[in-house]
Design a protein around this motif. Structure first.
Motif, PDB file in Angstrom:
ATOM      1  N   LEU A  75       0.828  -1.208   0.000  1.00 59.15           N
ATOM      2  CA  LEU A  75       0.000   0.000   0.000  1.00 59.15           C
ATOM      3  C   LEU A  75       0.862   1.257   0.000  1.00 59.15           C
ATOM      4  N   PRO A  76       0.402   2.307  -0.686  1.00 61.96           N
ATOM      5  CA  PRO A  76       1.181   3.566  -0.708  1.00 61.96           C
ATOM      6  C   PRO A  76       1.307   4.196   0.678  1.00 61.96           C
ATOM      7  N   THR A  77       0.281   4.077   1.516  1.00 60.97           N
ATOM      8  CA  THR A  77       0.370   4.565   2.901  1.00 60.97           C
ATOM      9  C   THR A  77      -0.221   3.484   3.806  1.00 60.97           C
ATOM     10  N   PRO A  78       0.295   3.359   5.036  1.00 54.39           N
ATOM     11  CA  PRO A  78      -0.250   2.342   5.943  1.00 54.39           C
ATOM     12  C   PRO A  78      -1.580   2.821   6.525  1.00 54.39           C
ATOM     13  N   PRO A  79      -2.423   1.871   6.966  1.00 54.62           N
ATOM     14  CA  PRO A  79      -3.675   2.277   7.615  1.00 54.62           C
ATOM     15  C   PRO A  79      -3.387   2.893   8.980  1.00 54.62           C
ATOM     16  N   PRO A  80      -4.307   3.712   9.496  1.00 53.74           N
ATOM     17  CA  PRO A  80      -4.113   4.311  10.826  1.00 53.74           C
ATOM     18  C   PRO A  80      -3.964   3.223  11.891  1.00 53.74           C
ATOM     19  N   PRO A  81      -3.224   3.508  12.965  1.00 52.11           N
ATOM     20  CA  PRO A  81      -2.990   2.469  13.971  1.00 52.11           C
ATOM     21  C   PRO A  81      -4.255   2.134  14.753  1.00 52.11           C
ATOM     22  N   VAL A  82      -4.257   0.915  15.317  1.00 55.36           N
ATOM     23  CA  VAL A  82      -5.305   0.503  16.233  1.00 55.36           C
ATOM     24  C   VAL A  82      -4.952   1.079  17.608  1.00 55.36           C
ATOM     25  N   LEU A  83      -5.950   1.644  18.321  1.00 59.73           N
ATOM     26  CA  LEU A  83      -5.667   2.361  19.566  1.00 59.73           C
ATOM     27  C   LEU A  83      -6.208   1.621  20.789  1.00 59.73           C
ATOM     28  N   HIS A  84      -5.473   1.740  21.887  1.00 59.24           N
ATOM     29  CA  HIS A  84      -5.960   1.263  23.183  1.00 59.24           C
ATOM     30  C   HIS A  84      -7.082   2.200  23.630  1.00 59.24           C
ATOM     31  N   PRO A  85      -8.247   1.656  24.042  1.00 58.21           N
ATOM     32  CA  PRO A  85      -9.376   2.540  24.348  1.00 58.21           C
ATOM     33  C   PRO A  85      -9.147   3.409  25.587  1.00 58.21           C
ATOM     34  N   GLY A  86      -8.231   2.998  26.476  1.00 60.48           N
ATOM     35  CA  GLY A  86      -7.969   3.802  27.673  1.00 60.48           C
ATOM     36  C   GLY A  86      -6.965   4.895  27.395  1.00 60.48           C
ATOM     37  N   THR A  87      -5.815   4.528  26.816  1.00 56.17           N
ATOM     38  CA  THR A  87      -4.723   5.484  26.616  1.00 56.17           C
ATOM     39  C   THR A  87      -4.822   6.223  25.287  1.00 56.17           C
ATOM     40  N   LEU A  88      -5.600   5.691  24.381  1.00 54.82           N
ATOM     41  CA  LEU A  88      -5.673   6.207  23.009  1.00 54.82           C
ATOM     42  C   LEU A  88      -4.306   6.164  22.309  1.00 54.82           C
ATOM     43  N   GLN A  89      -3.406   5.315  22.822  1.00 55.20           N
ATOM     44  CA  GLN A  89      -2.118   5.084  22.166  1.00 55.20           C
ATOM     45  C   GLN A  89      -2.221   3.793  21.336  1.00 55.20           C
ATOM     46  N   PRO A  90      -1.372   3.671  20.310  1.00 55.15           N
ATOM     47  CA  PRO A  90      -1.393   2.421  19.521  1.00 55.15           C
ATOM     48  C   PRO A  90      -1.212   1.197  20.413  1.00 55.15           C
ATOM     49  N   VAL A  91      -2.003   0.161  20.152  1.00 55.30           N
ATOM     50  CA  VAL A  91      -1.872  -1.062  20.948  1.00 55.30           C
ATOM     51  C   VAL A  91      -0.598  -1.796  20.574  1.00 55.30           C
ATOM     52  N   GLY A  92      -0.048  -2.501  21.554  1.00 54.37           N
ATOM     53  CA  GLY A  92       1.114  -3.358  21.312  1.00 54.37           C
ATOM     54  C   GLY A  92       0.705  -4.818  21.437  1.00 54.37           C
ATOM     55  N   PRO A  93       1.634  -5.724  21.128  1.00 54.65           N
ATOM     56  CA  PRO A  93       1.330  -7.157  21.213  1.00 54.65           C
ATOM     57  C   PRO A  93       0.788  -7.564  22.582  1.00 54.65           C
ATOM     58  N   ASP A  94       1.334  -6.983  23.661  1.00 53.92           N
ATOM     59  CA  ASP A  94       0.887  -7.387  25.002  1.00 53.92           C
ATOM     60  C   ASP A  94      -0.590  -7.074  25.242  1.00 53.92           C
ATOM     61  N   ASP A  95      -1.067  -5.984  24.620  1.00 55.28           N
ATOM     62  CA  ASP A  95      -2.476  -5.628  24.800  1.00 55.28           C
ATOM     63  C   ASP A  95      -3.405  -6.690  24.223  1.00 55.28           C
ATOM     64  N   LEU A  96      -2.905  -7.394  23.216  1.00 57.33           N
ATOM     65  CA  LEU A  96      -3.751  -8.358  22.511  1.00 57.33           C
ATOM     66  C   LEU A  96      -3.561  -9.787  23.018  1.00 57.33           C
ATOM     67  N   SER A  97      -2.491 -10.001  23.806  1.00 56.27           N
ATOM     68  CA  SER A  97      -2.142 -11.384  24.164  1.00 56.27           C
ATOM     69  C   SER A  97      -3.160 -12.096  25.058  1.00 56.27           C
ATOM     70  N   PRO A  98      -4.049 -11.384  25.808  1.00 61.15           N
ATOM     71  CA  PRO A  98      -5.075 -12.156  26.520  1.00 61.15           C
ATOM     72  C   PRO A  98      -6.068 -12.847  25.577  1.00 61.15           C
ATOM     73  N   LEU A  99      -6.125 -12.391  24.340  1.00 58.24           N
ATOM     74  CA  LEU A  99      -7.135 -12.922  23.421  1.00 58.24           C
ATOM     75  C   LEU A  99      -6.566 -13.777  22.298  1.00 58.24           C
ATOM     76  N   PHE A 100      -5.353 -13.439  21.847  1.00 57.78           N
ATOM     77  CA  PHE A 100      -4.818 -14.080  20.639  1.00 57.78           C
ATOM     78  C   PHE A 100      -3.434 -14.668  20.894  1.00 57.78           C
ATOM     79  N   PRO A 101      -3.087 -15.751  20.196  1.00 57.31           N
ATOM     80  CA  PRO A 101      -1.721 -16.276  20.312  1.00 57.31           C
ATOM     81  C   PRO A 101      -0.740 -15.350  19.585  1.00 57.31           C
ATOM     82  N   MET A 102       0.523 -15.387  20.004  1.00 55.67           N
ATOM     83  CA  MET A 102       1.500 -14.434  19.469  1.00 55.67           C
ATOM     84  C   MET A 102       1.663 -14.568  17.945  1.00 55.67           C
ATOM     85  N   ALA A 103       1.520 -15.795  17.419  1.00 51.71           N
ATOM     86  CA  ALA A 103       1.683 -15.973  15.965  1.00 51.71           C
ATOM     87  C   ALA A 103       0.663 -15.126  15.199  1.00 51.71           C
TER      88      ALA A 103
END
Lengths: 460, 460
Positions: free
Chosen positions: B31-59
Motif C-alpha cells: 500500500l502507498p500509505t499504511p492504515p491508521p494504527p489501532v488504539l488502546h481505548p484507555g490510553t488512546l495510544q497504539p496497541v502493542g502485542p501485550d495488549d492483545l495477548s489475553p485474546l490471541f496467540p503471538m503468531a
C-alpha cells in the motif's frame, strides 16, 4: 505443463471435464442371465413399449430394455453435467487416522451436485429426453427430497414445469426441501393429497397418513397418465435410472486408474438402488471380465431391509397398484415406513436389476441400525469435514466396520465408499441423534409377513 | 498425459492440490500509505502485542502487524485445506445465456468447504496457531452461523473445545446452524446470554433483544479474557483474517492464468470484509504493480451500508466497548440490525484495511436491496444450479447489473464474482422471498446519525 499431485498423498483425485465419461454403461449386456421380465398387471404378460408410453418418452423406454453395452450421453446433457461433474474421489486420510486402520479409505462424493446428491445424474437426462419429445410437464414423487430437488433443477434447464408429491412425513420434517424445490421453480404437494384419486382414497382410510414413496408414486403416475403433455419421472429402481447413474462408477474407475489402485471392497447404501448401481455396475463389469475382484456390498437400513429380509417376488412399484409388476426384493407395496428421522432409503422395493444381481450372488447385503449410521456420520463430519446425508451414513457405517476389521487383521485393503450426498437439509436428524432422541426400529420378519402376504399372485 | 479442457468451453477451471498456493499475501506490504494504527481505548495510544495477548496467540498477533509481503502457510494447515481447496473457478455459461450478455462471467466458489463458505480459510489457521500455543478452548461470535460452523470444524481438527455465541435472531431463525456446529463438536449459546456481564446488561435493558454481532463479540471476548487457556477468534475485520483469506485470490489468479484471461471487473460482498479482501487483495497487488487494471467493487446491503453511508472514524469492534479502537467505516457500535432474513453482512463496522483501501480510492462500493439480491440468487440457482447464500447474492446482483450494462454497450467484459458460500442453511430467507414476505429496509443517514453520534472521541 500442469503440476500433478502425488497419488499417495492426494486428498482429492480429480478428472478434468475433458476426461468426463461420454457414455453410460449398461450392465444388462454383461450379465450371465437376464433379469425376469416386467409384467403387465392385467395380462401378466411382459410389458411392451406401448404400455409404458403414457408415462415415459420413447428414448427412455428404449433405454429401459436396451442390451447395448454403452449408451452415448447427449451433448446437451454433458453440458449440464459439467456444472458439477466429474465429481471428486476423496482419500479419507483423516478418517483413516482417527480409526487407526491400515485400510485405505476412498469416497466418491456426489454432494457437489445442484441438489446435493447423485440424483441429478438421471434427472438431467430424463428432463432432456422428455423435452426432446415435446413434453411440457413432469410429475414425480420425493421422499427425503433429494429426487424432487434434482428433477426441479433439471426441469429448469430445459424449460419444463415440474410437479412433485412429497411424502407427508418428510414434507413436515424438512421444510427446507420444499423451499429448495421452489427456488429451482418446482411445485410441491404433500402426499397423500386431495389432488388425486389415489391420495383421496388413502386419506379417507387414514386422514393422518404419514405417506410413503409408494403412495406418492401412485399420485404422480395418476396425474401424468391423464395428460398427454405430462410425463412421469422416477428417481430410482428402473433400468434407465441405474444406467444414467453409471457415470459415477465410470469416473471412479478412471480416478483409481490415475492413482494406480483398485478397490478391494466397495460399499454403498441402497434404497431403490440407483446410487449403489451407479457406482458399482462399472466395477461389476470389470469383475465379470476378470480384470479386478472387489467385494461389492449393499447397505440398507435395518428399519427397511428389502434385500436382507424382504422376499424376491413380483410386486407393484406403487401402493395403489398402478405400475407394472416387477420381480424384486420387496417388503410389500403396502409397507409404510416409520416416519423416523432417516432420510431416504424408505422404499418397499429394490431395483429389479440390483435384486437380480443379488440373486446371482454377485453382490452382498447387510443392514445397519440408525444409531450406528449416525455415529459414523458424526465421526466422518468431524474428521473429513462433510456432514453426510443420512442415506450414505449407512455406507459409512459399513465402511467403518470393514476398516476396523482391517485394523484387527492388519490388511491394507482399499475400501471405496459411495458418499452419495451431503446432509445440509437433514440436520434435524443429526439434532435428534445428538440429543439422544433418535427413534430406532429394526424391522422383524414377523412385521413384514403381513405386507408380504398381500403380494399379487403371479404364476411361476 | 492428462487430457485438459478447452479454456473457452470449460465450466470449471480447477487447480490440482500440488498447484495450491503455499503462501498468504499481505497487502500491507504494497500500500502507498499504511492504515491508521489501532488504539488502546484507555490510553488512546497504539496497541502493542501485550495488549492483545489475553485474546490471541503471538503468531496471530505478529501476523496482524506484519509487513512482509508473503506469509508461509503451515503444512498442518495445508493438509486440512486440501479437504476442499483449491476451490473451483466457474464460468457461468448458463447465466450469461439467460442474461443475453456478451460479458464473460466467472465465479470463485467457496461453498465447497466444510462449513459451506470461505470462513474455514481462516478458522483452520486460527485454530492451528492457538493449538500450537497450548490453548485448549476458543470462543467466538457468529451471525448467520457460517463462522461458528467453520471454527467448530477447525477446532475438531486440532482437538480444541469451541464455544460460540450466536446472534439471537439468527439462533431462532436458523436452527440447522446450531445442529451443524454441534455435529462438528462445538457448543452454541444464543446471544445476548445470561452467561456474561455483557449479555446480562443487554438483557436487563431489553429482555427481547434480537442481539447483534457486536454484542456476541462482547460476550465471547469477556469469556476468553477470563481464562488463560481460552482464546478468542474473530471471523472477519482483522488484518490476519483477511491475510488468511487471500488464498482465494491467489488461486483465482492462477486459474485465470490457466485460461489466459484477466478480469475487467471484480465484485464481492462485504460485511466485515474478509471474503472481499481475500478474493481482491491479490488482484489489487497486480493492479498496484500495473500488471492488470480491474475495477474492484464492494457490494453491501442497503440495510447495513457501512461503506456507502457510514462514517470513517475510530470505533469499537464490539457493543460493550471491550475491544481496541479501530479506524473504520462504521454505523456505530450500538447499531442493531433489523432481524431480517438476510444472513450475514450485518456488522456495524468494516475491516480497517478495506476501509483504508476504500479511502485511498482503490476500490468502489455500492449498496443493494434485499429484493434485487434474492432475485439474482433465484436466477443464479435456476441457471447455474447453486443456491447461493444470501451474502453473495449481493455480489451476484451487482454482477447482473454489470452484465446487463455490457449487453447495452456490447462490451465483452470479464467479470469475476466472489461466490463465498451456498445457501442450504439459509433457505428460510428464500422461502420468505418466494412468498413475497421478505422485509426490506434501506437504512437512511438519519437512522444512522443516532448511532454515529455516540462514537468515542479520539483526537485527530
Amino acid at each position: 505443463m500442469r503440476v500433478m499431485t502425488d497419488p499417495e498423498r492426494a486428498t482429492k483425485i480429480l478428472l478434468t471435464e475433458a476426461e468426463m465419461p461420454r457414455q453410460w454403461y449398461n450392465l444388462l449386456a454383461d450379465l450371465p442371465t437376464p433379469p425376469p421380465p416386467v409384467l403387465h398387471p392385467g395380462t401378466l404378460q411382459p410389458v411392451g413399449p406401448d404400455d409404458l408410453s403414457p408415462l415415459f418418452p420413447m428414448a427412455l423406454i428404449l433405454q429401459e430394455v436396451a442390451t447395448d453395452r454403452y449408451v452415448d450421453i447427449p451433448e446437451e446433457v454433458l453440458d449440464v453435467y459439467r456444472l458439477w461433474r466429474p465429481s471428486p474421489l476423496f482419500r479419507a486420510h483423516r478418517l483413516e487416522k482417527a480409526l487407526g486402520t491400515p485400510a485405505k479409505i476412498f469416497y466418491k462424493y456426489e454432494g457437489v451436485s445442484p441438489a446435493g446428491s447423485h440424483k441429478p445424474n438421471t434427472a438431467v437426462p430424463q428432463a432432456y429426453y422428455n423435452a426432446q419429445a415435446g413434453i411440457t410437464r413432469l410429475t414425480t414423487e420425493t421422499g427425503a427430497g433429494q429426487w424432487g430437488t434434482s428433477l426441479a433443477f433439471a426441469c429448469a434447464q430445459y424449460g419444463l414445469d415440474c410437479e412433485i408429491w412429497q411424502v407427508r412425513a418428510s414434507y413436515d420434517q424438512k421444510p427446507y426441501r420444499k423451499i429448495m424445490i421452489e427456488t429451482f421453480g418446482g411445485t410441491v404437494h404433500p402426499s397423500p393429497s386431495e389432488l388425486t384419486n389415489a391420495g383421496r382414497a388413502i386419506l379417507a382410510a387414514n386422514p393422518d397418513s404419514p405417506g410413503s414413496l409408494g403412495i406418492a408414486i401412485s399420485e404422480a403416475v395418476e396425474v401424468a397418465a391423464q395428460d398427454p403433455n405430462t410425463n412421469y419421472a422416477l428417481g430410482s429402481v428402473l433400468n434407465h435410472v441405474l444406467l444414467h447413474q453409471t457415470i459415477i462408477g465410470e469416473e471412479a474407475l478412471r480416478q483409481f486408474a490415475q492413482i494406480g489402485m483398485t478397490p478391494d471392497v466397495i460399499v454403498g447404501c441402497t434404497g431403490g438402488g440407483s446410487n449403489f448401481g451407479g457406482l458399482t455396475f462399472p466395477f461389476l463389469r470389470e469383475k465379470l471380465a476378470g480384470r479386478m475382484d472387489p467385494v461389492i456390498r449393499a447397505v440398507e437400513p435395518a428399519s427397511c431391509p428389502s434385500l436382507t429380509k424382504g422376499v424376491y417376488a413380483y410386486d407393484f412399484g406403487d401402493t395403489a397398484g398402478m405400475t407394472p409388476l416387477m420381480k424384486m426384493h420387496t417388503l410389500g407395496h403396502d409397507f409404510i415406513p416409520d416416519p423416523i428421522h432417516a432420510g431416504g432409503l424408505r422404499y418397499h422395493g429394490m431395483s429389479p436389476l440390483i435384486s437380480h444381481v443379488y440373486e446371482l450372488g454377485l453382490i452382498e447385503a447387510v443392514a445397519k441400525s440408525q444409531q450406528d449410521c449416525f455415529a459414523a456420520g458424526v465421526q466422518f463430519a468431524r474428521t473429513e469435514g462433510i456432514v453426510p446425508a443420512p442415506e450414505p451414513t449407512h455406507a459409512l457405517a459399513a465402511c467403518v466396520d470393514e476398516a476396523l476389521r482391517c485394523k484387527e487383521t492388519g490388511e491394507e485393503k482399499v475400501i471405496l465408499t459411495a458418499l452419495c450426498g451431503h446432509g445440509h437439509l437433514d440436520l434435524a436428524a443429526y439434532g435428534a441423534y445428538l440429543a439422544g432422541d433418535l427413534v430406532d426400529h429394526e424391522l422383524s420378519r414377523d412385521e413384514i409377513a403381513e405386507f408380504v402376504a398381500a403380494l399379487p399372485a403371479v404364476p411361476a
